[in-house]
Enzyme design. Structure first.
Site, mmCIF file in Angstrom:
data_model
loop_
_atom_site.group_PDB
_atom_site.id
_atom_site.type_symbol
_atom_site.label_atom_id
_atom_site.label_comp_id
_atom_site.label_asym_id
_atom_site.label_seq_id
_atom_site.Cartn_x
_atom_site.Cartn_y
_atom_site.Cartn_z
ATOM 1 N N LYS A 53 98.960 -78.884 -0.121
ATOM 2 C CA LYS A 53 97.571 -78.641 0.300
ATOM 3 C C LYS A 53 97.359 -79.063 1.758
ATOM 4 N N GLY A 182 106.599 -64.462 -7.898
ATOM 5 C CA GLY A 182 105.225 -64.274 -7.387
ATOM 6 C C GLY A 182 104.238 -65.105 -8.180
ATOM 7 N N GLY A 183 104.582 -66.397 -8.388
ATOM 8 C CA GLY A 183 103.674 -67.308 -9.080
ATOM 9 C C GLY A 183 102.920 -68.170 -8.081
ATOM 10 N N ILE A 185 103.519 -71.252 -6.726
ATOM 11 C CA ILE A 185 104.245 -71.847 -5.595
ATOM 12 C C ILE A 185 104.598 -70.781 -4.572
ATOM 13 N N GLU A 188 101.403 -69.817 -2.645
ATOM 14 C CA GLU A 188 100.858 -70.888 -1.790
ATOM 15 C C GLU A 188 101.803 -71.158 -0.609
ATOM 16 N N VAL A 238 116.087 -60.327 -8.690
ATOM 17 C CA VAL A 238 117.109 -60.737 -7.732
ATOM 18 C C VAL A 238 118.414 -60.866 -8.497
ATOM 19 N N ALA A 322 98.364 -81.048 -12.532
ATOM 20 C CA ALA A 322 98.150 -82.477 -12.312
ATOM 21 C C ALA A 322 96.923 -82.989 -13.075
ATOM 22 N N HIS A 445 70.456 -72.524 -2.558
ATOM 23 C CA HIS A 445 70.657 -71.359 -1.682
ATOM 24 C C HIS A 445 70.791 -71.835 -0.237
HETATM 25 P P1 FAD Z 1 105.435 -85.665 -12.336
HETATM 26 O O1 FAD Z 1 104.392 -85.625 -11.316
HETATM 27 O O2 FAD Z 1 106.559 -84.698 -12.235
HETATM 28 O O3 FAD Z 1 105.987 -87.145 -12.316
HETATM 29 C C1 FAD Z 1 107.044 -87.553 -13.114
HETATM 30 C C2 FAD Z 1 107.713 -88.733 -12.439
HETATM 31 O O4 FAD Z 1 108.614 -89.312 -13.366
HETATM 32 C C3 FAD Z 1 108.548 -88.379 -11.224
HETATM 33 O O5 FAD Z 1 108.150 -89.140 -10.121
HETATM 34 C C4 FAD Z 1 109.979 -88.703 -11.622
HETATM 35 O O6 FAD Z 1 110.727 -89.264 -10.549
HETATM 36 C C5 FAD Z 1 109.762 -89.753 -12.685
HETATM 37 N N1 FAD Z 1 110.834 -89.828 -13.669
HETATM 38 C C6 FAD Z 1 111.386 -88.802 -14.365
HETATM 39 N N2 FAD Z 1 112.310 -89.268 -15.229
HETATM 40 C C7 FAD Z 1 112.335 -90.608 -15.072
HETATM 41 C C8 FAD Z 1 113.061 -91.644 -15.687
HETATM 42 N N3 FAD Z 1 113.952 -91.406 -16.664
HETATM 43 N N4 FAD Z 1 112.847 -92.920 -15.266
HETATM 44 C C9 FAD Z 1 111.947 -93.191 -14.286
HETATM 45 N N5 FAD Z 1 111.221 -92.247 -13.684
HETATM 46 C C10 FAD Z 1 111.408 -90.979 -14.078
HETATM 47 N N6 FAD Z 1 99.258 -79.119 -9.896
HETATM 48 C C11 FAD Z 1 97.931 -79.041 -9.699
HETATM 49 O O7 FAD Z 1 97.153 -79.316 -10.621
HETATM 50 N N7 FAD Z 1 97.399 -78.682 -8.483
HETATM 51 C C12 FAD Z 1 98.195 -78.361 -7.446
HETATM 52 O O8 FAD Z 1 97.697 -78.040 -6.369
HETATM 53 C C13 FAD Z 1 99.602 -78.410 -7.619
HETATM 54 N N8 FAD Z 1 100.418 -78.100 -6.599
HETATM 55 C C14 FAD Z 1 101.770 -78.181 -6.781
HETATM 56 C C15 FAD Z 1 102.595 -77.816 -5.736
HETATM 57 C C16 FAD Z 1 103.968 -77.866 -5.881
HETATM 58 C C17 FAD Z 1 104.857 -77.476 -4.722
HETATM 59 C C18 FAD Z 1 104.530 -78.313 -7.117
HETATM 60 C C19 FAD Z 1 106.026 -78.413 -7.287
HETATM 61 C C20 FAD Z 1 103.718 -78.663 -8.174
HETATM 62 C C21 FAD Z 1 102.328 -78.592 -8.021
HETATM 63 N N9 FAD Z 1 101.457 -78.905 -9.068
HETATM 64 C C22 FAD Z 1 100.108 -78.813 -8.881
HETATM 65 C C23 FAD Z 1 101.949 -79.340 -10.383
HETATM 66 C C24 FAD Z 1 101.860 -80.870 -10.501
HETATM 67 O O9 FAD Z 1 102.595 -81.453 -9.463
HETATM 68 C C25 FAD Z 1 102.388 -81.330 -11.854
HETATM 69 O O10 FAD Z 1 101.710 -80.656 -12.888
HETATM 70 C C26 FAD Z 1 102.170 -82.825 -12.031
HETATM 71 O O11 FAD Z 1 102.805 -83.549 -11.018
HETATM 72 C C27 FAD Z 1 102.688 -83.280 -13.397
HETATM 73 O O12 FAD Z 1 102.479 -84.644 -13.535
HETATM 74 P P2 FAD Z 1 103.395 -85.535 -14.468
HETATM 75 O O13 FAD Z 1 102.852 -86.901 -14.390
HETATM 76 O O14 FAD Z 1 103.553 -84.907 -15.791
HETATM 77 O O15 FAD Z 1 104.862 -85.493 -13.811
HETATM 78 P P1 NAI Z 2 105.068 -69.823 -11.981
HETATM 79 O O1 NAI Z 2 105.380 -69.847 -13.418
HETATM 80 O O2 NAI Z 2 103.688 -69.965 -11.517
HETATM 81 O O3 NAI Z 2 105.614 -68.472 -11.350
HETATM 82 C C1 NAI Z 2 106.960 -68.096 -11.434
HETATM 83 C C2 NAI Z 2 107.049 -66.606 -11.224
HETATM 84 O O4 NAI Z 2 108.398 -66.262 -11.089
HETATM 85 C C3 NAI Z 2 106.486 -65.796 -12.382
HETATM 86 O O5 NAI Z 2 105.618 -64.830 -11.865
HETATM 87 C C4 NAI Z 2 107.718 -65.179 -13.017
HETATM 88 O O6 NAI Z 2 107.470 -63.935 -13.609
HETATM 89 C C5 NAI Z 2 108.627 -65.053 -11.817
HETATM 90 N N1 NAI Z 2 110.047 -65.016 -12.127
HETATM 91 C C6 NAI Z 2 110.721 -65.717 -13.068
HETATM 92 N N2 NAI Z 2 112.044 -65.424 -13.005
HETATM 93 C C7 NAI Z 2 112.199 -64.550 -11.978
HETATM 94 C C8 NAI Z 2 113.310 -63.904 -11.392
HETATM 95 N N3 NAI Z 2 114.535 -64.117 -11.845
HETATM 96 N N4 NAI Z 2 113.102 -63.073 -10.359
HETATM 97 C C9 NAI Z 2 111.839 -62.854 -9.874
HETATM 98 N N5 NAI Z 2 110.741 -63.458 -10.388
HETATM 99 C C10 NAI Z 2 110.933 -64.282 -11.413
HETATM 100 O O7 NAI Z 2 106.032 -70.943 -11.353
HETATM 101 P P2 NAI Z 2 106.068 -71.618 -9.916
HETATM 102 O O8 NAI Z 2 105.354 -70.793 -8.920
HETATM 103 O O9 NAI Z 2 107.485 -71.966 -9.683
HETATM 104 O O10 NAI Z 2 105.252 -72.935 -10.139
HETATM 105 C C11 NAI Z 2 105.626 -73.840 -11.184
HETATM 106 C C12 NAI Z 2 104.430 -74.532 -11.736
HETATM 107 O O11 NAI Z 2 103.970 -75.512 -10.832
HETATM 108 C C13 NAI Z 2 103.224 -73.616 -11.947
HETATM 109 O O12 NAI Z 2 103.316 -72.939 -13.170
HETATM 110 C C14 NAI Z 2 102.105 -74.571 -11.942
HETATM 111 O O13 NAI Z 2 101.966 -75.116 -13.218
HETATM 112 C C15 NAI Z 2 102.573 -75.652 -10.976
HETATM 113 N N6 NAI Z 2 101.918 -75.458 -9.677
HETATM 114 C C16 NAI Z 2 100.562 -75.484 -9.629
HETATM 115 C C17 NAI Z 2 99.906 -75.276 -8.447
HETATM 116 C C18 NAI Z 2 98.421 -75.271 -8.442
HETATM 117 O O14 NAI Z 2 97.825 -75.693 -9.424
HETATM 118 N N7 NAI Z 2 97.779 -74.822 -7.373
HETATM 119 C C19 NAI Z 2 100.618 -75.057 -7.196
HETATM 120 C C20 NAI Z 2 102.035 -75.017 -7.365
HETATM 121 C C21 NAI Z 2 102.643 -75.226 -8.565
#
Ligand code: FAD
Ligand code: NAI
Length: 466
Positions: A53, A182-183, A185, A188, A238, A322, A445
């Site tokens: 973000k 095209g999800g 990530i 964004e 791919v 999250a 408004h």
């Molecule tokens: P995580 O945040 O994955 O945390 C798990 C933690 O556990 C990690 O730090 C890991 O190191 C630790 N861990 C794992 N195994 C062990 C172990 N055995 N011992 C000790 N530690 C361990 N969600 C949103 O709602 N809004 C967003 O804008 C958003 N943007 C995202 C952007 C990206 C690029 C990505 C990748 C994800 C995004 N998400 C977003 C998804 C969000 O990050 C996750 O849904 C969220 O972090 C999940 O929380 P969690 O606590 O389940 O796990």
């Molecule tokens: P995603 O599930 O959102 O999208 C993955 C996309 O890849 C899907 O459209 C799927 O059909 C496509 N796909 C799968 N296999 C493929 C292949 N072999 N070739 C081409 N396309 C293929 O997953 P993404 O974008 O990796 O994000 C993971 C998760 O992280 C999200 O589902 C979301 O829960 C979380 N996230 C949330 C954000 C937010 O809340 N703003 C931001 C970023 C991540």
């Protein structure tokens, strides 16, 4: 009763784990949290929500300034330069501030941070960095990590084939970025680099981007991203990526089979989903199995089938978000403390933080129609006075209500502040609102949220402004 070192031990300090630990401590339980990363906060704070973000905001500012888009508001700029190292440093600073903030909250709440990877010894004991710790309750909050694409090897250090962690730290703007998936990530982070000057091609296996979202919203998003210059190849798979020197050649072919082609790129972002983290946890030691998708199944109270072991967040079924993990963190701690912690999984908003933002809560129109008759109200942002005043009119609000009871079943918004607007829809649905309830609520408004009121008016009658 056996003596334990802790009442609650949380494995993982992401939004699920750190929130569970804080709530448990607030409720008077002696709490520890094991985390193997150098900093607290999990995926979200370190490499997910927060850095992405920060970059989405900064790249949007650069785009507005450099594209001449501000001129229509009477703001003329001279030459605009990108200082990518400064932009990345600013993002790192946001991460540092927030992860440090969790460490402060742990100290404030007297939560012990057990530094290292936790492995189960038995249902009440884990080993972290060679030391055993026991707890009456153990919460698994280990989150998720990137789903690998067989044959496409991610190397974030090289920076050619990257995952989301590599894509938030690229040292230079790619000329051509190919995004696989095209999800959320892909769109964004594709937006970040597109705004900074890259050509971006998105390769999506399905026939439409953004799976899981409302059909009309997916279509509109596809149209808007194409208008922004994204090359979106749907129904395409791919089949391999070859790296030679500093370039990658991506081989693609129609998902249904047929003649293939190659695309040259200097960065390939693999974003095809995420998988739950359970490897190395030692679940076999406690007799806990994962389901077919690798997730840990729980009851509504987040208890697993092993007594004293609970699970929340990305590692259990449901959207990987999250705020879902955070709410489950509060609920599980309350359940452990003997209170009633509940999460309403039918009302979890989701937001894609692109421009415009894309947000939804509840059922899609397609899913709602499978359950029964619906009424749908739509209102375009083009007719919203605030959007018009600031010349940012892409998108619409769509409300899906039950045809008989008028109860709101789903709300979908494409609009620049959709992520903020969706909160009112989630709250209305949490209170069991009808579309009429929203239509007769006074909205300030001029605000974007008036489009929500007008969409609600469109469900049963006529909106005023179209
Ligand atoms: P995580 O945040 O994955 O945390 C798990 C933690 O556990 C990690 O730090 C890991 O190191 C630790 N861990 C794992 N195994 C062990 C172990 N055995 N011992 C000790 N530690 C361990 N969600 C949103 O709602 N809004 C967003 O804008 C958003 N943007 C995202 C952007 C990206 C690029 C990505 C990748 C994800 C995004 N998400 C977003 C998804 C969000 O990050 C996750 O849904 C969220 O972090 C999940 O929380 P969690 O606590 O389940 O796990
Ligand atoms: P995603 O599930 O959102 O999208 C993955 C996309 O890849 C899907 O459209 C799927 O059909 C496509 N796909 C799968 N296999 C493929 C292949 N072999 N070739 C081409 N396309 C293929 O997953 P993404 O974008 O990796 O994000 C993971 C998760 O992280 C999200 O589902 C979301 O829960 C979380 N996230 C949330 C954000 C937010 O809340 N703003 C931001 C970023 C991540």
């Amino acid at each position: 009763m056996a003596d334990f070192d802790y009442d609650v031990l949380v494995i993982g300090s992401g939004p699920g784990g750190y929130v569970a630990a804080i709530r448990a401590a607030q409720l008077g339980l002696k709490t520890a949290c094991a985390e193997s990363r150098e900093t607290l906060g999990g995926t979200c704070l370190n490499v997910g929500c927060i850095p992405s973000k920060a970059l989405l905001n900064a790249s949007e500012l650069f785009h507005e300034a450099s594209s001449g888009a501000l001129a229509k508001h009477g703001v003329k700029l001279g030459s605009v330069e990108l200082d990518l190292p400064a932009m990345l440093a600013d993002k790192d600073d946001a991460v540092k501030g927030l992860t440090g903030g969790i460490e402060f909250l742990f100290k404030k709440n007297k939560i012990d941070w057990l530094k290292g990877l936790a492995t189960f010894v038995d249902a009440h004991t884990v080993e972290v960095a060679g030391k055993k710790a026991t707890a009456k309750n153990i919460i698994i909050a280990t989150g998720s990590s990137v789903t690998p694409l067989p044959g496409v090897e991610v190397d974030n250090d090289k920076g050619i084939i990257v995952d989301s962690t590599g894509a938030i730290a690229l040292k230079k703007v790619p000329e051509h970025m190919v995004v696989i998936g095209g999800g959320v990530i892909g769109l964004e982070l594709g937006s970040v680099w597109k705004r900074l000057g890259a050509k971006v091609t998105v390769v999506e296996f399905l026939d439409q981007i953004l799976p899981g979202m409302d059909g009309e919203v997916r279509k509109e998003a596809n149209k808007l991203f194409k208008k922004q210059g994204f090359d979106i190849k749907t129904s395409t798979k791919v089949t391999g990526v070859a790296v030679k020197g500093k370039k990658a050649t991506v081989s693609v072919e129609p998902a249904a089979g047929g003649a293939g082609e190659t695309i040259e790129a200097d960065v390939v972002l693999v974003a095809i989903g995420r998988k739950p983290n359970t490897d190395g946890l030692g679940l076999d030691k406690i007799g806990l199995e994962t389901n077919k998708r690798g997730q840990i199944e729980t009851g509504h109270d987040f208890s697993t089938k092993v007594d004293g072991v609970w699970a929340i967040g990305d590692v259990i079924p449901g959207p990987m978000l999250a705020h879902k993990a955070e709410d489950e963190g509060v609920a599980v701690a309350e359940n452990i403390a003997g209170l009633t912690g509940i999460v309403n999984h039918d009302v979890i908003p989701s937001v894609v933080y692109t421009h415009p933002e894309i947000a939804g809560v509840g059922l899609t129109e397609e899913a709602a129609k499978e359950k029964g008759a619906v009424k749908v109200g739509k209102f375009p942002m083009l007719a919203n006075s605030r959007a018009k005043a600031i010349k940012d009119t892409d998108g619409f609000v769509k409300i899906i209500a039950d045809a008989d009871s008028d109860k709101v079943l789903g709300v979908w918004i494409v609009a620049s502040p959709a992520g903020t607007m969706i909160a009112q829809a989630a709250q209305a649905m949490e209170f069991g609102a009808s579309s009429e309830d929203i239509a007769y609520t006074c909205h300030a408004h001029p605000t974007h949220n008036e489009a929500v009121k007008e969409a609600a008016m469109a469900v049963t009658g006529k909106p005023i402004h179209i």
